[in-house]
Design a protein around this motif. Sequence first.
Motif, PDB file in Angstrom:
ATOM      1  N   GLY A 145     -21.508   6.151  -1.699  1.00 49.84           N
ATOM      2  CA  GLY A 145     -20.102   5.787  -1.642  1.00 49.84           C
ATOM      3  C   GLY A 145     -19.622   5.334  -0.274  1.00 49.84           C
ATOM      4  N   ASP A 146     -20.442   5.494   0.767  1.00 53.70           N
ATOM      5  CA  ASP A 146     -20.042   5.069   2.110  1.00 53.70           C
ATOM      6  C   ASP A 146     -20.024   3.552   2.217  1.00 53.70           C
ATOM      7  OD1 ASP A 146     -19.707   7.599   3.085  1.00 53.70           O
ATOM      8  OD2 ASP A 146     -21.523   7.609   4.323  1.00 53.70           O
ATOM      9  N   LYS A 203     -18.017 -12.229   3.084  1.00 52.04           N
ATOM     10  CA  LYS A 203     -16.785 -11.984   3.836  1.00 52.04           C
ATOM     11  C   LYS A 203     -15.578 -12.398   2.996  1.00 52.04           C
ATOM     12  CE  LYS A 203     -14.308 -13.364   7.977  1.00 52.04           C
ATOM     13  NZ  LYS A 203     -14.365 -14.114   9.236  1.00 52.04           N
ATOM     14  N   ASN A 204     -15.657 -13.557   2.369  1.00 58.34           N
ATOM     15  CA  ASN A 204     -14.547 -14.049   1.566  1.00 58.34           C
ATOM     16  C   ASN A 204     -14.253 -13.124   0.386  1.00 58.34           C
ATOM     17  OD1 ASN A 204     -12.539 -16.083   0.978  1.00 58.34           O
ATOM     18  ND2 ASN A 204     -13.827 -16.629  -0.774  1.00 58.34           N
ATOM     19  N   ASP A 205     -15.291 -12.665  -0.305  1.00 56.70           N
ATOM     20  CA  ASP A 205     -15.092 -11.747  -1.440  1.00 56.70           C
ATOM     21  C   ASP A 205     -14.479 -10.433  -0.973  1.00 56.70           C
ATOM     22  OD1 ASP A 205     -16.095 -13.569  -3.263  1.00 56.70           O
ATOM     23  OD2 ASP A 205     -18.095 -12.667  -3.321  1.00 56.70           O
ATOM     24  N   PHE A 206     -14.981  -9.917   0.137  1.00 55.42           N
ATOM     25  CA  PHE A 206     -14.462  -8.659   0.685  1.00 55.42           C
ATOM     26  C   PHE A 206     -12.969  -8.788   1.000  1.00 55.42           C
ATOM     27  CE2 PHE A 206     -13.554  -5.856   4.310  1.00 55.42           C
ATOM     28  CZ  PHE A 206     -13.934  -4.635   3.775  1.00 55.42           C
ATOM     29  N   LEU A 207     -12.593  -9.862   1.687  1.00 54.51           N
ATOM     30  CA  LEU A 207     -11.186 -10.053   2.053  1.00 54.51           C
ATOM     31  C   LEU A 207     -10.316 -10.288   0.817  1.00 54.51           C
ATOM     32  CD1 LEU A 207     -11.657 -12.186   5.295  1.00 54.51           C
ATOM     33  CD2 LEU A 207     -11.117  -9.734   5.112  1.00 54.51           C
ATOM     34  N   THR A 208     -10.854 -10.964  -0.182  1.00 53.48           N
ATOM     35  CA  THR A 208     -10.112 -11.178  -1.435  1.00 53.48           C
ATOM     36  C   THR A 208      -9.850  -9.844  -2.126  1.00 53.48           C
ATOM     37  OG1 THR A 208     -11.032 -13.393  -1.731  1.00 53.48           O
ATOM     38  CG2 THR A 208     -10.179 -12.299  -3.705  1.00 53.48           C
ATOM     39  N   ILE A 209     -10.869  -8.988  -2.176  1.00 52.76           N
ATOM     40  CA  ILE A 209     -10.703  -7.659  -2.788  1.00 52.76           C
ATOM     41  C   ILE A 209      -9.647  -6.871  -2.022  1.00 52.76           C
ATOM     42  CG2 ILE A 209     -11.851  -5.431  -3.141  1.00 52.76           C
ATOM     43  CD1 ILE A 209     -14.416  -7.107  -3.758  1.00 52.76           C
ATOM     44  N   MET A 210      -9.692  -6.937  -0.686  1.00 52.09           N
ATOM     45  CA  MET A 210      -8.715  -6.213   0.138  1.00 52.09           C
ATOM     46  C   MET A 210      -7.288  -6.700  -0.168  1.00 52.09           C
ATOM     47  SD  MET A 210     -10.373  -4.070   2.139  1.00 52.09           S
ATOM     48  CE  MET A 210      -9.541  -3.855   3.677  1.00 52.09           C
ATOM     49  N   ASP A 211      -7.135  -8.006  -0.347  1.00 55.81           N
ATOM     50  CA  ASP A 211      -5.807  -8.575  -0.633  1.00 55.81           C
ATOM     51  C   ASP A 211      -5.350  -8.247  -2.051  1.00 55.81           C
ATOM     52  OD1 ASP A 211      -5.612  -9.713   1.880  1.00 55.81           O
ATOM     53  OD2 ASP A 211      -6.338 -11.679   1.224  1.00 55.81           O
ATOM     54  N   LYS A 212      -6.261  -8.298  -2.992  1.00 58.28           N
ATOM     55  CA  LYS A 212      -5.907  -8.132  -4.403  1.00 58.28           C
ATOM     56  C   LYS A 212      -5.666  -6.681  -4.795  1.00 58.28           C
ATOM     57  CE  LYS A 212      -7.315  -9.762  -8.950  1.00 58.28           C
ATOM     58  NZ  LYS A 212      -8.298 -10.528  -9.711  1.00 58.28           N
ATOM     59  N   TYR A 213      -6.367  -5.758  -4.137  1.00 58.17           N
ATOM     60  CA  TYR A 213      -6.282  -4.339  -4.489  1.00 58.17           C
ATOM     61  C   TYR A 213      -5.870  -3.503  -3.284  1.00 58.17           C
ATOM     62  CZ  TYR A 213      -8.927  -6.077  -8.464  1.00 58.17           C
ATOM     63  OH  TYR A 213      -9.341  -6.797  -9.566  1.00 58.17           O
ATOM     64  N   PRO A 214      -4.578  -3.310  -3.082  1.00 61.31           N
ATOM     65  CA  PRO A 214      -4.092  -2.544  -1.925  1.00 61.31           C
ATOM     66  C   PRO A 214      -4.668  -1.130  -1.831  1.00 61.31           C
ATOM     67  CG  PRO A 214      -2.264  -3.645  -3.021  1.00 61.31           C
ATOM     68  CD  PRO A 214      -3.485  -3.833  -3.893  1.00 61.31           C
ATOM     69  N   VAL A 225      -7.705  -0.283  -2.243  1.00 57.66           N
ATOM     70  CA  VAL A 225      -8.956  -0.401  -1.486  1.00 57.66           C
ATOM     71  C   VAL A 225      -8.646  -0.431   0.003  1.00 57.66           C
ATOM     72  CG1 VAL A 225     -10.966  -1.875  -1.038  1.00 57.66           C
ATOM     73  CG2 VAL A 225     -10.148  -1.565  -3.383  1.00 57.66           C
ATOM     74  N   ASN A 226      -7.618  -1.177   0.366  1.00 60.05           N
ATOM     75  CA  ASN A 226      -7.176  -1.245   1.767  1.00 60.05           C
ATOM     76  C   ASN A 226      -6.831   0.145   2.294  1.00 60.05           C
ATOM     77  OD1 ASN A 226      -7.028  -3.368   3.549  1.00 60.05           O
ATOM     78  ND2 ASN A 226      -5.317  -4.339   2.489  1.00 60.05           N
ATOM     79  N   ARG A 227      -6.050   0.889   1.546  1.00 59.70           N
ATOM     80  CA  ARG A 227      -5.630   2.226   1.986  1.00 59.70           C
ATOM     81  C   ARG A 227      -6.816   3.178   2.105  1.00 59.70           C
ATOM     82  NH1 ARG A 227      -1.337   0.898  -1.441  1.00 59.70           N
ATOM     83  NH2 ARG A 227      -2.129   2.153  -3.148  1.00 59.70           N
ATOM     84  N   ARG A 228      -7.707   3.132   1.141  1.00 57.35           N
ATOM     85  CA  ARG A 228      -8.885   4.027   1.197  1.00 57.35           C
ATOM     86  C   ARG A 228      -9.795   3.668   2.365  1.00 57.35           C
ATOM     87  NH1 ARG A 228     -10.286   4.884  -5.198  1.00 57.35           N
ATOM     88  NH2 ARG A 228      -8.452   6.147  -5.640  1.00 57.35           N
ATOM     89  N   LEU A 229      -9.959   2.387   2.612  1.00 55.01           N
ATOM     90  CA  LEU A 229     -10.785   1.965   3.736  1.00 55.01           C
ATOM     91  C   LEU A 229     -10.140   2.375   5.060  1.00 55.01           C
ATOM     92  CD1 LEU A 229     -13.311   0.605   4.737  1.00 55.01           C
ATOM     93  CD2 LEU A 229     -12.126  -1.588   4.587  1.00 55.01           C
ATOM     94  N   MET A 230      -8.835   2.246   5.151  1.00 53.82           N
ATOM     95  CA  MET A 230      -8.140   2.681   6.367  1.00 53.82           C
ATOM     96  C   MET A 230      -8.350   4.175   6.591  1.00 53.82           C
ATOM     97  SD  MET A 230      -4.662   0.310   6.590  1.00 53.82           S
ATOM     98  CE  MET A 230      -3.657   1.670   6.258  1.00 53.82           C
ATOM     99  N   LYS A 231      -8.298   4.973   5.532  1.00 57.87           N
ATOM    100  CA  LYS A 231      -8.539   6.416   5.660  1.00 57.87           C
ATOM    101  C   LYS A 231      -9.945   6.694   6.178  1.00 57.87           C
ATOM    102  CE  LYS A 231      -5.297   8.181   2.223  1.00 57.87           C
ATOM    103  NZ  LYS A 231      -5.155   8.938   0.978  1.00 57.87           N
ATOM    104  N   VAL A 232     -10.921   5.957   5.671  1.00 60.50           N
ATOM    105  CA  VAL A 232     -12.308   6.134   6.107  1.00 60.50           C
ATOM    106  C   VAL A 232     -12.434   5.810   7.595  1.00 60.50           C
ATOM    107  CG1 VAL A 232     -14.641   5.149   5.917  1.00 60.50           C
ATOM    108  CG2 VAL A 232     -13.363   5.745   3.854  1.00 60.50           C
ATOM    109  N   LEU A 233     -11.860   4.695   8.008  1.00 62.56           N
ATOM    110  CA  LEU A 233     -11.954   4.282   9.408  1.00 62.56           C
ATOM    111  C   LEU A 233     -11.216   5.252  10.329  1.00 62.56           C
ATOM    112  CD1 LEU A 233     -11.547   0.427   8.968  1.00 62.56           C
ATOM    113  CD2 LEU A 233     -13.654   1.727   9.315  1.00 62.56           C
TER     114      LEU A 233
END
Length: 88
Positions: free
Chosen positions: A15-16, A46-57, A59-67
């Motif tokens: 899951g990391d 890179k493009n797919d990753f950024l699209t996922i980040m934009d489309k699914y907030p 994911v953004n929040r969970r990634l921010m928590k991890v970082l």
Amino acid sequence: MFIPGKIFLRKIVRGDCIGEMGVISEECRSAGVFSIQDSLLVRFTKNDFLTIMDKYPIVNRRLMKVLIKRLQNQSLCPTPARRIKKVA
């Protein structure tokens, strides 16, 4: 199994995320990864990753928590990277 001359930073578990900091910062990767057992990975462009980040907030929040957690762990318990030495 450790590789002599390599620096061990941390163990990555199911899951990391790996590689996200370079994509977000648009900088070169800060580290490499090797597996000591069979592993199943998902790779995004890179493009797919950024699209996922934009489309699914979420994911953004969970990634921010991890970082943030990684930064907090480094700040609270700073440990120097260990250089792996040849044992045998």
